[in-house]
Design an enzyme around this catalytic site. Structure first.
Site, PDB file in Angstrom:
ATOM      1  N   HIS A  40       1.417   1.763   7.096  1.00 40.98           N
ATOM      2  CA  HIS A  40       2.065   1.508   5.980  1.00 40.98           C
ATOM      3  C   HIS A  40       2.747   0.386   7.067  1.00 40.98           C
ATOM      4  O   HIS A  40       3.400  -0.188   5.417  1.00 40.98           O
ATOM      5  CB  HIS A  40       2.694   2.459   5.359  1.00 40.98           C
ATOM      6  CG  HIS A  40       2.155   3.758   4.486  1.00 40.98           C
ATOM      7  ND1 HIS A  40       1.720   5.051   5.019  1.00 40.98           N
ATOM      8  CD2 HIS A  40       0.860   3.722   4.234  1.00 40.98           C
ATOM      9  CE1 HIS A  40       0.362   5.706   4.780  1.00 40.98           C
ATOM     10  NE2 HIS A  40      -0.099   4.074   4.173  1.00 40.98           N
TER      11      HIS A  40
ATOM     12  N   GLU B 229       5.261   1.928   2.288  1.00 43.82           N
ATOM     13  CA  GLU B 229       4.124  -0.047   2.221  1.00 43.82           C
ATOM     14  C   GLU B 229       5.598  -0.248   1.438  1.00 43.82           C
ATOM     15  O   GLU B 229       6.141  -1.300   1.958  1.00 43.82           O
ATOM     16  CB  GLU B 229       2.964   0.726   1.996  1.00 43.82           C
ATOM     17  CG  GLU B 229       2.645  -0.732   1.563  1.00 43.82           C
ATOM     18  CD  GLU B 229       1.068  -1.098   1.054  1.00 43.82           C
ATOM     19  OE1 GLU B 229       0.982  -1.058   1.562  1.00 43.82           O
ATOM     20  OE2 GLU B 229       1.616  -2.271   0.506  1.00 43.82           O
TER      21      GLU B 229
ATOM     22  N   ASN C 294      -3.559   6.125  -2.554  1.00 42.63           N
ATOM     23  CA  ASN C 294      -4.732   5.176  -3.139  1.00 42.63           C
ATOM     24  C   ASN C 294      -5.887   6.111  -3.544  1.00 42.63           C
ATOM     25  O   ASN C 294      -6.506   5.777  -4.346  1.00 42.63           O
ATOM     26  CB  ASN C 294      -5.295   4.396  -2.201  1.00 42.63           C
ATOM     27  CG  ASN C 294      -5.985   5.116  -0.587  1.00 42.63           C
ATOM     28  OD1 ASN C 294      -6.815   5.593  -0.424  1.00 42.63           O
ATOM     29  ND2 ASN C 294      -5.246   5.284  -0.034  1.00 42.63           N
TER      30      ASN C 294
END
Ligand code: SF4
Length: 268
Positions: free
Chosen positions: A75, A127, A209
């Site tokens: 990330h 991230e 995700n």
């Protein structure tokens, strides 16, 4: 009952690469040497545990270490963290995913050109924290640059762009920084949803995700369950079902997908 596994299940390219980098570094580990990961190297507790057994120590704070090597996860890391590592003269092993680096480079360019940068994503995610640290705080520019977290859901990104376009601006630059793995994974899940009446989404409960993938599945109306391992499967979920779909987040190993598939096959 039929079982269908999504085309794109298992580790993504960036996660595979980060794990390889960590494993190579661990193989070369000499006596008295230490390798740390600043936060979980990937968002999958089972994989992180396995790497810990091989010698990778997860730390949350750089103050805890004086020497050794530190791995930056796929990330990326905020500029302040990189600066702290440099000041401490600790060796850095950079496993930042090239897709994340690409997004970081766009942010650098936008900043240099005086754009107010809007990042569509989860502000608490490492991230996005790293991207925010590069973007800095240009507040009053009427030039707007928009990028997304690499694992963003495209529909959500488009919706957020629509809202931003309602603001006062002189110029807008929009970048599609959703990585190709995320797009393929989400569309593979969508195509499975057409054939299945139950979806199992495998991945860390801390994986953004995977949660997004689960969200897409739930929103389709198909009964969908997010699990980390086969031990969480419940027989009652499959009662009366005709076709089970299986997909996984980007930080889920192929073996975890295979174990879940086997378990569903033998018990239903
Ligand atoms: S999901 Fe995409 S951006 Fe994130 S690590 Fe994987 S390949 Fe890289």
């Amino acid at each position: 009952m039929k079982i269908k596994v999504a085309r794109c299940a298992g580790f993504c390219f960036g996660v595979k690469r980060a794990i390889n980098i960590a494993e190579n570094a661990l193989r070369e580990l000499k006596d008295g040497d230490k390798i740390y990961s600043l936060g979980a190297i990937i968002h999958n507790p089972q994989v992180v545990d396995e790497l810990s057994r091989k010698g990778l120590e997860v730390i949350s704070d750089l103050r805890k270490i004086k020497r050794g090597r530190v791995i930056i996860s796929s990330h990326g890391a905020p500029l302040e963290t990189l600066e702290e590592i440099r000041k401490k003269k600790i060796k850095l092993i950079d496993a930042t995913c090239p897709f994340v680096k690409y997004a970081q480079n766009i942010v650098r360019r936008l900043k240099k050109d005086g754009y107010r940068i809007i990042i569509v994503g989860d502000s608490a995610h490492p991230e996005v924290k790293a991207l925010n640290s590069i973007a800095g705080k240009i507040k009053n520019s009427k030039k707007i640059g928009i990028i997304s977290q690499t694992t963003q859901n495209k529909e959500n990104y488009i919706k957020e762009i629509g809202k931003i376009l309602g603001e006062d601006f002189s110029e807008v630059k929009i970048f599609n920084t959703i990585c190709s793995d995320t797009s393929k994974r989400q569309s593979a899940a969508r195509s499975l949803l057409k054939d299945c009446d139950i979806m199992i989404v495998i991945g860390g409960k801390n994986s953004a995700n995977t949660r997004r993938l689960w969200q897409i599945c739930k929103e389709s109306g198909v009964d969908s369950f997010h699990i980390e391992t086969e031990l969480e499967l419940k027989k009652k979920w499959f009662k009366g079902k005709i076709c089970a779909g299986i997909t996984s987040g980007a930080s889920t190993p192929d073996q975890a997908v295979q174990r879940v598939t086997r378990n569903i096959k033998t018990k239903n």
